[in-house]
Design a protein around this motif. Structure first.
Motif, PDB file in Angstrom:
ATOM      1  N   LEU A  19       0.841  -1.202   0.000  1.00 45.70           N
ATOM      2  CA  LEU A  19       0.000   0.000   0.000  1.00 45.70           C
ATOM      3  C   LEU A  19       0.881   1.259   0.000  1.00 45.70           C
ATOM      4  CD1 LEU A  19      -3.039   0.480   0.098  1.00 45.70           C
ATOM      5  CD2 LEU A  19      -2.785   0.967   2.548  1.00 45.70           C
ATOM      6  N   LEU A  20       1.952   1.213   0.780  1.00 45.42           N
ATOM      7  CA  LEU A  20       2.878   2.354   0.827  1.00 45.42           C
ATOM      8  C   LEU A  20       3.588   2.520  -0.515  1.00 45.42           C
ATOM      9  CD1 LEU A  20       4.562   2.086   4.344  1.00 45.42           C
ATOM     10  CD2 LEU A  20       3.037   3.877   3.510  1.00 45.42           C
ATOM     11  N   ASN A  21       4.009   1.377  -1.086  1.00 39.94           N
ATOM     12  CA  ASN A  21       4.658   1.435  -2.409  1.00 39.94           C
ATOM     13  C   ASN A  21       3.761   2.143  -3.414  1.00 39.94           C
ATOM     14  OD1 ASN A  21       6.805   0.009  -1.484  1.00 39.94           O
ATOM     15  ND2 ASN A  21       6.379  -1.869  -2.638  1.00 39.94           N
ATOM     16  N   ARG A  22       2.484   1.725  -3.385  1.00 42.71           N
ATOM     17  CA  ARG A  22       1.556   2.279  -4.362  1.00 42.71           C
ATOM     18  C   ARG A  22       1.274   3.758  -4.110  1.00 42.71           C
ATOM     19  NH1 ARG A  22      -3.145  -1.351  -4.262  1.00 42.71           N
ATOM     20  NH2 ARG A  22      -1.662  -2.926  -3.598  1.00 42.71           N
ATOM     21  N   SER A  23       1.131   4.108  -2.829  1.00 37.83           N
ATOM     22  CA  SER A  23       0.869   5.528  -2.516  1.00 37.83           C
ATOM     23  C   SER A  23       2.047   6.387  -2.971  1.00 37.83           C
ATOM     24  CB  SER A  23       0.683   5.759  -1.018  1.00 37.83           C
ATOM     25  OG  SER A  23      -0.073   4.759  -0.452  1.00 37.83           O
ATOM     26  N   TRP A  24       3.250   5.888  -2.715  1.00 36.85           N
ATOM     27  CA  TRP A  24       4.433   6.643  -3.117  1.00 36.85           C
ATOM     28  C   TRP A  24       4.446   6.848  -4.629  1.00 36.85           C
ATOM     29  CZ3 TRP A  24       8.519   4.983  -6.272  1.00 36.85           C
ATOM     30  CH2 TRP A  24       9.581   5.895  -6.369  1.00 36.85           C
ATOM     31  N   LYS A  25       4.171   5.751  -5.346  1.00 40.57           N
ATOM     32  CA  LYS A  25       4.184   5.831  -6.809  1.00 40.57           C
ATOM     33  C   LYS A  25       3.154   6.860  -7.288  1.00 40.57           C
ATOM     34  CE  LYS A  25       6.051   3.881 -10.480  1.00 40.57           C
ATOM     35  NZ  LYS A  25       7.423   3.463 -10.695  1.00 40.57           N
ATOM     36  N   PHE A  26       1.991   6.848  -6.641  1.00 40.03           N
ATOM     37  CA  PHE A  26       0.933   7.790  -7.026  1.00 40.03           C
ATOM     38  C   PHE A  26       1.402   9.232  -6.799  1.00 40.03           C
ATOM     39  CE2 PHE A  26      -2.974  10.230  -6.179  1.00 40.03           C
ATOM     40  CZ  PHE A  26      -3.666   9.946  -7.356  1.00 40.03           C
ATOM     41  N   ILE A  27       2.055   9.436  -5.672  1.00 39.47           N
ATOM     42  CA  ILE A  27       2.521  10.799  -5.374  1.00 39.47           C
ATOM     43  C   ILE A  27       3.578  11.243  -6.384  1.00 39.47           C
ATOM     44  CG2 ILE A  27       3.743  12.253  -3.722  1.00 39.47           C
ATOM     45  CD1 ILE A  27       2.357  10.800  -1.494  1.00 39.47           C
ATOM     46  N   VAL A  28       4.576  10.399  -6.649  1.00 36.85           N
ATOM     47  CA  VAL A  28       5.629  10.868  -7.570  1.00 36.85           C
ATOM     48  C   VAL A  28       5.138  10.964  -9.022  1.00 36.85           C
ATOM     49  CG1 VAL A  28       7.651  10.239  -6.209  1.00 36.85           C
ATOM     50  CG2 VAL A  28       6.674   8.565  -7.773  1.00 36.85           C
ATOM     51  N   ARG A  29       4.069  10.213  -9.321  1.00 37.15           N
ATOM     52  CA  ARG A  29       3.542  10.315 -10.694  1.00 37.15           C
ATOM     53  C   ARG A  29       2.636  11.521 -10.865  1.00 37.15           C
ATOM     54  NH1 ARG A  29       1.860   4.661 -13.443  1.00 37.15           N
ATOM     55  NH2 ARG A  29       3.925   4.381 -14.316  1.00 37.15           N
ATOM     56  N   PHE A  30       1.775  11.751  -9.887  1.00 33.79           N
ATOM     57  CA  PHE A  30       0.742  12.775 -10.087  1.00 33.79           C
ATOM     58  C   PHE A  30       0.849  13.958  -9.124  1.00 33.79           C
ATOM     59  CE2 PHE A  30      -0.981   8.651 -11.428  1.00 33.79           C
ATOM     60  CZ  PHE A  30      -1.144   8.911 -12.774  1.00 33.79           C
ATOM     61  N   ILE A  31       0.745  13.651  -7.827  1.00 41.47           N
ATOM     62  CA  ILE A  31       0.623  14.743  -6.849  1.00 41.47           C
ATOM     63  C   ILE A  31       1.822  15.692  -6.902  1.00 41.47           C
ATOM     64  CG2 ILE A  31       0.307  15.323  -4.411  1.00 41.47           C
ATOM     65  CD1 ILE A  31      -1.953  13.624  -5.046  1.00 41.47           C
ATOM     66  N   ALA A  32       3.029  15.115  -6.746  1.00 46.84           N
ATOM     67  CA  ALA A  32       4.209  15.991  -6.657  1.00 46.84           C
ATOM     68  C   ALA A  32       4.431  16.811  -7.928  1.00 46.84           C
ATOM     69  CB  ALA A  32       5.445  15.165  -6.294  1.00 46.84           C
ATOM     70  N   PRO A  33       4.446  16.184  -9.112  1.00 46.08           N
ATOM     71  CA  PRO A  33       4.694  17.011 -10.307  1.00 46.08           C
ATOM     72  C   PRO A  33       3.629  18.085 -10.501  1.00 46.08           C
ATOM     73  CG  PRO A  33       4.723  14.663 -10.867  1.00 46.08           C
ATOM     74  CD  PRO A  33       4.318  14.750  -9.444  1.00 46.08           C
ATOM     75  N   ILE A  34       2.361  17.703 -10.307  1.00 47.38           N
ATOM     76  CA  ILE A  34       1.290  18.688 -10.529  1.00 47.38           C
ATOM     77  C   ILE A  34       1.408  19.820  -9.504  1.00 47.38           C
ATOM     78  CG2 ILE A  34      -1.216  19.048 -10.482  1.00 47.38           C
ATOM     79  CD1 ILE A  34      -1.496  16.194 -11.605  1.00 47.38           C
ATOM     80  N   ALA A  35       1.645  19.435  -8.243  1.00 51.01           N
ATOM     81  CA  ALA A  35       1.752  20.467  -7.194  1.00 51.01           C
ATOM     82  C   ALA A  35       2.902  21.421  -7.500  1.00 51.01           C
ATOM     83  CB  ALA A  35       1.948  19.805  -5.834  1.00 51.01           C
ATOM     84  N   ILE A  36       4.036  20.879  -7.918  1.00 52.11           N
ATOM     85  CA  ILE A  36       5.189  21.751  -8.180  1.00 52.11           C
ATOM     86  C   ILE A  36       4.857  22.720  -9.322  1.00 52.11           C
ATOM     87  CG2 ILE A  36       7.606  21.841  -8.937  1.00 52.11           C
ATOM     88  CD1 ILE A  36       7.996  19.114  -7.568  1.00 52.11           C
ATOM     89  N   VAL A  37       4.256  22.212 -10.387  1.00 55.58           N
ATOM     90  CA  VAL A  37       3.924  23.081 -11.522  1.00 55.58           C
ATOM     91  C   VAL A  37       2.921  24.159 -11.088  1.00 55.58           C
ATOM     92  CG1 VAL A  37       2.834  23.164 -13.799  1.00 55.58           C
ATOM     93  CG2 VAL A  37       4.464  21.343 -13.261  1.00 55.58           C
ATOM     94  N   ILE A  38       1.881  23.754 -10.363  1.00 54.69           N
ATOM     95  CA  ILE A  38       0.867  24.730  -9.939  1.00 54.69           C
ATOM     96  C   ILE A  38       1.491  25.801  -9.035  1.00 54.69           C
ATOM     97  CG2 ILE A  38      -1.207  25.070  -8.529  1.00 54.69           C
ATOM     98  CD1 ILE A  38      -2.247  22.442  -9.564  1.00 54.69           C
ATOM     99  N   ILE A  39       2.295  25.349  -8.086  1.00 58.40           N
ATOM    100  CA  ILE A  39       2.908  26.312  -7.162  1.00 58.40           C
ATOM    101  C   ILE A  39       3.806  27.274  -7.934  1.00 58.40           C
ATOM    102  CG2 ILE A  39       4.540  26.562  -5.246  1.00 58.40           C
ATOM    103  CD1 ILE A  39       3.422  23.912  -4.130  1.00 58.40           C
ATOM    104  N   PHE A  40       4.522  26.717  -8.895  1.00 60.10           N
ATOM    105  CA  PHE A  40       5.424  27.532  -9.701  1.00 60.10           C
ATOM    106  C   PHE A  40       4.640  28.613 -10.451  1.00 60.10           C
ATOM    107  CE2 PHE A  40       8.831  28.130 -12.832  1.00 60.10           C
ATOM    108  CZ  PHE A  40       9.899  28.135 -11.957  1.00 60.10           C
ATOM    109  N   ILE A  41       3.554  28.204 -11.075  1.00 56.34           N
ATOM    110  CA  ILE A  41       2.738  29.175 -11.831  1.00 56.34           C
ATOM    111  C   ILE A  41       2.079  30.175 -10.875  1.00 56.34           C
ATOM    112  CG2 ILE A  41       0.738  29.440 -13.364  1.00 56.34           C
ATOM    113  CD1 ILE A  41       1.464  26.666 -14.508  1.00 56.34           C
ATOM    114  N   ALA A  42       1.551  29.625  -9.756  1.00 59.11           N
ATOM    115  CA  ALA A  42       0.836  30.491  -8.811  1.00 59.11           C
ATOM    116  C   ALA A  42       1.749  31.587  -8.258  1.00 59.11           C
ATOM    117  CB  ALA A  42       0.289  29.653  -7.653  1.00 59.11           C
ATOM    118  N   SER A  43       3.036  31.274  -8.150  1.00 59.61           N
ATOM    119  CA  SER A  43       3.933  32.268  -7.563  1.00 59.61           C
ATOM    120  C   SER A  43       4.047  33.513  -8.447  1.00 59.61           C
ATOM    121  CB  SER A  43       5.309  31.653  -7.325  1.00 59.61           C
ATOM    122  OG  SER A  43       5.969  31.505  -8.551  1.00 59.61           O
ATOM    123  N   PHE A  44       3.716  33.366  -9.742  1.00 53.78           N
ATOM    124  CA  PHE A  44       3.783  34.523 -10.612  1.00 53.78           C
ATOM    125  C   PHE A  44       2.477  35.308 -10.623  1.00 53.78           C
ATOM    126  CE2 PHE A  44       7.054  31.763 -12.385  1.00 53.78           C
ATOM    127  CZ  PHE A  44       8.115  32.668 -12.376  1.00 53.78           C
TER     128      PHE A  44
END
Ligand code: PFF
Length: 478
Positions: free
Chosen positions: A451-476
């Motif tokens: 379950l942890l393996n899968r959650s991690w994979k989900f985060i590095v595939r979707f949550i983290a990249p999307i969050a970083i891009v959104i935060i980056f754009i939002a900062s402008f």
């Protein structure tokens, strides 16, 4: 034929000798295969504790103790603190784990590892980018290391028992000779540790130093909290003022999480490449992240009550701890002695981080050619010092030079890395771990609960990249 064999053996022997000398590593308890592996030039940590100490040593440094309080102070306190914790746990920790996975799988410096894991593709550029980021990071990190040395020397000669700490700090950082000497000495210490292989010793020493620093912080927190008017500081740190919730604060908090976890520059990847197969990566990443949050909060709890009690401004900027800490020590019996010990401990924490930055540059520069290590350490170290000179002079001679973004050269170097280099590096690392490595490969490295393996994979595939891009754009835009 026979002669060839002997020469080969001698070559290996030389390499092994270099490895032993430069890493202070004892090889024992390996299986035949692993011996074969390291004979092919890889060194390994002697024990789990060696790796955790080195990783924690790289993470915990000026980020938690110097930068976190001043960033919180200039970004509204509590909201920044909250965002920092969320960013560390949801984005920083999984990406730290991603670096561990990639590093151990690749078993080499970042560039070579990435080439090995994604042959024929351009991913190794990420390694070069990490090298660039750590180069710039160390160029201004060493300036602050130099300030610590300045304070340490003053503490030893009992010159910190004064009333106006702000004035002292400003006079130190504006003095070109003093800052350059401080920065140079700090760089020489860093180079010396990286080139001479005593880092094993340094990391073992930090096993004592780090807990001691922790004890000091607890004592300081108690003193700070018992000053008149201290509660104001606690409120500043923990009661949210939502008006500070902006894209810029979010990006600052994200950058701070990456900076203080040493994530996004392939430093942790490089460290994990020396790691044995048995270690549990998830546990290590978790420990490092929690420890980092705890030390950061503790630093805040020491600084802010005192800031308000002593009538100083929380938005003092990079000088915050240098102005506030000596003032708290003045309020403690034997403070003049304790502050010497404190700055020595702080210097240690700072050095265990700076050596990891130089390590990435050197290990990528020499690509497993251990005999070149010493020369490379000096060459890159001196180059980094030279590049850092304008940052060092940013508070005096070059104070009027304004860079894009409106800050000084020092601010610009920090912005280039914390707000651009590290987030982009982290984004790429997360995409690499999420999409380039197969699930079979990552599961094999992680070996956590499915379950942890899968959650991690989900985060590095979707949550983290999307969050970083959104935060980056939002900062402008907000
Ligand atoms: N994490 C270190 C600190 O908080 O002081 C800074 C750092 C070290 C950043 C090594 C990046 C790095 F590769």
């Amino acid at each position: 034929m026979k002669r060839k064999k002997i020469i080969l053996r001698n070559n290996k022997k030389i390499k092994v000798l270099y490895i032993l000398r430069y890493t202070n590593t004892k090889f024992s308890g390996f299986t035949g295969n692993e011996v074969g592996d390291w004979m092919k030039q890889r060194e390994q940590w002697t024990s789990k504790i060696g790796f955790v100490l080195a990783a924690a040593g790289s993470a915990i440094g000026l980020g938690a103790i110097w930068k976190f309080p001043y960033m919180a102070g200039t970004n509204g306190g509590s909201v920044f603190v909250l965002l920092f914790i969320i960013c560390t746990l949801i984005i920083g920790l999984p990406i730290l784990l991603a670096e561990f996975v990639i590093g151990r799988r690749g078993k080499s410096d970042a560039v070579t590892s990435l080439k090995k894991l994604a042959p024929g593709r351009k991913w190794h550029w990420m390694g070069w980018m990490g090298l660039g980021s750590s180069f710039i990071l160390l160029s201004f990190y060493s300036v602050v290391g130099g300030w610590i040395l300045s304070y340490l020397v003053r503490a030893i000669f009992f010159k910190l028992d004064i009333t106006d700490h702000s004035e002292l700090f400003n006079s130190i950082i504006a003095n070109p000779l003093e800052v350059l000497i401080g920065q140079a000495v700090f760089m020489v210490l860093t180079i010396w540790i990286v080139q001479s292989g005593i880092r094993g010793g340094i990391e073992r020493a930090s096993r004592v130093m780090m807990p001691l620093l922790f004890v000091f912080f607890i004592l300081l927190a108690i003193r700070s909290l018992t000053l008149d008017g201290a509660m104001e500081g606690i409120r500043f740190l923990f009661v949210p003022d939502w008006s500070y919730l902006t894209g810029k604060t979010l990006l600052m908090a994200l950058g701070q999480a990456f900076f203080s976890l040493s994530v996004g520059v392939t430093a942790m990847m490089t460290y994990a490449s020396y790691l044995q197969k048995e270690e549990r990566l998830g546990q290590s990443a978790f420990n490092v992240s929690i420890l980092n949050i705890v030390i950061s909060l503790l630093a805040g709890i020491v600084i802010f009550p005192a800031v308000f009690a002593l009538g100083q401004s929380p938005a003092e900027g990079p000088g915050l701890i240098f102005v506030v800490l000596p003032a708290i020590f003045n309020e403690i019996p034997f403070g003049a002695l304790f502050i010497i010990v404190f700055f020595i401990l702080l210097l240690f924490a700072t050095l265990t981080s700076s050596i990891s930055m130089l390590e990435i540059v050197v290990s990528t520069g020499i690509r497993n050619k251990y005999e070149r290590r010493k020369r490379a350490a000096w060459m890159f170290g001196i180059l980094i010092f030279i590049v850092g000179i304008p940052s060092a002079l940013s508070f005096g001679l070059l104070a009027d030079v304004k860079m894009p973004g409106g800050g000084t050269i020092f601010d610009f170097a920090d912005m280039l890395t914390s707000r651009i280099g590290l987030p982009i590096g982290a984004l790429l690392i997360s995409i690499f771990a999420g999409y380039v490595l197969t699930t079979a490969e990552t599961d094999d490295e992680l070996r956590m609960h499915p379950l942890l393996n899968r959650s991690w994979k989900f985060i590095v595939r979707f949550i983290a990249p999307i969050a970083i891009v959104i935060i980056f754009i939002a900062s402008f835009i907000m």
